[in-house]
Design a protein around this motif. Structure first.
Motif, PDB file in Angstrom:
ATOM      1  N   GLU A   6      21.736 -16.454  23.624  1.00  8.40           N
ATOM      2  CA  GLU A   6      22.198 -15.430  22.690  1.00  8.40           C
ATOM      3  C   GLU A   6      21.856 -15.814  21.256  1.00  8.40           C
ATOM      4  O   GLU A   6      21.748 -16.992  20.922  1.00  8.40           O
ATOM      5  N   SER A   7      21.733 -14.799  20.431  1.00  9.78           N
ATOM      6  CA  SER A   7      21.545 -15.007  18.994  1.00  9.78           C
ATOM      7  C   SER A   7      22.047 -13.773  18.263  1.00  9.78           C
ATOM      8  O   SER A   7      22.281 -12.726  18.875  1.00  9.78           O
ATOM      9  N   GLY A   9      24.808 -13.687  16.068  1.00 10.75           N
ATOM     10  CA  GLY A   9      26.180 -13.708  15.598  1.00 10.75           C
ATOM     11  C   GLY A   9      26.267 -14.111  14.132  1.00 10.75           C
ATOM     12  O   GLY A   9      25.274 -14.506  13.517  1.00 10.75           O
ATOM     13  N   LEU A  20      23.417  -8.304  18.396  1.00 11.42           N
ATOM     14  CA  LEU A  20      23.259  -9.506  19.193  1.00 11.42           C
ATOM     15  C   LEU A  20      22.064  -9.339  20.132  1.00 11.42           C
ATOM     16  O   LEU A  20      21.807  -8.248  20.627  1.00 11.42           O
ATOM     17  N   CYS A  22      19.964 -11.284  23.512  1.00 10.70           N
ATOM     18  CA  CYS A  22      20.061 -12.257  24.596  1.00 10.70           C
ATOM     19  C   CYS A  22      18.704 -12.316  25.280  1.00 10.70           C
ATOM     20  O   CYS A  22      18.283 -11.352  25.921  1.00 10.70           O
ATOM     21  N   TYR A  95      29.371 -13.547  24.873  1.00  7.99           N
ATOM     22  CA  TYR A  95      28.549 -14.145  25.914  1.00  7.99           C
ATOM     23  C   TYR A  95      27.704 -13.083  26.598  1.00  7.99           C
ATOM     24  O   TYR A  95      28.197 -12.000  26.936  1.00  7.99           O
ATOM     25  N   THR A 114      27.664 -16.766  21.313  1.00  7.86           N
ATOM     26  CA  THR A 114      27.392 -16.706  19.879  1.00  7.86           C
ATOM     27  C   THR A 114      28.648 -16.187  19.181  1.00  7.86           C
ATOM     28  O   THR A 114      29.287 -15.244  19.654  1.00  7.86           O
ATOM     29  N   GLN A 115      29.004 -16.818  18.077  1.00 10.76           N
ATOM     30  CA  GLN A 115      30.249 -16.499  17.389  1.00 10.76           C
ATOM     31  C   GLN A 115      30.077 -15.270  16.488  1.00 10.76           C
ATOM     32  O   GLN A 115      29.136 -15.188  15.706  1.00 10.76           O
TER      33      GLN A 115
END
Length: 120
Positions: A6-7, A9, A20, A22, A95, A114-115
């Motif tokens: 993931e990216s 965030g 987001l 994935c 997620y 990713t937060q």
């Protein structure tokens, strides 16, 4: 073995948007149902959205309907979550997950998360 990364965030203000991504490895992505889940501090992980392998149908939890959109690009082995009108209660680790088929009962593959933090 399928790997999900993931990216996208980050820290945003209420009302802002984030997308987001994935990225999935492996040849089975185009036949996999894909989903997004999230886990807020001290809460259980919850379902957010999922999309069937063809991309023609998507499902959302009630709290994000009309604000979030899940999509996928099977040519790029990537699934996206467009999040608009973000609220502080959307703060969580997000997620990405993959199921072996549209009919699988469970998700078999998970990313590292990713937060997403939304300030008021």
């Amino acid at each position: 073995q399928v790997q999900l990364v993931e990216s996208g965030g980050g820290l945003v203000q209420a009302g802002d948007s984030l997308r987001l991504s994935c990225a999935a490895s492996g040849r089975s992505f185009s036949s996999s149902r894909m989903g997004w889940f999230r886990q807020a501090p001290e809460k259980d992980r919850e379902f957010v959205a999922q999309i069937v392998s063809s991309g023609r149908r998507a499902y959302y939890t009630d709290s994000v309907k009309g604000r979030f959109t899940i999509s996928r690009d099977n040519g790029k082995n990537t699934v996206y979550l467009q999040m608009n009108s973000l609220k502080p209660e959307d703060t969580a680790i997000y997620y990405c997950a993959g199921a072996r088929s549209d009919y699988a009962l469970e998700y078999d593959y998970w990313g590292q998360g990713t937060q997403v933090t939304v300030s008021s």
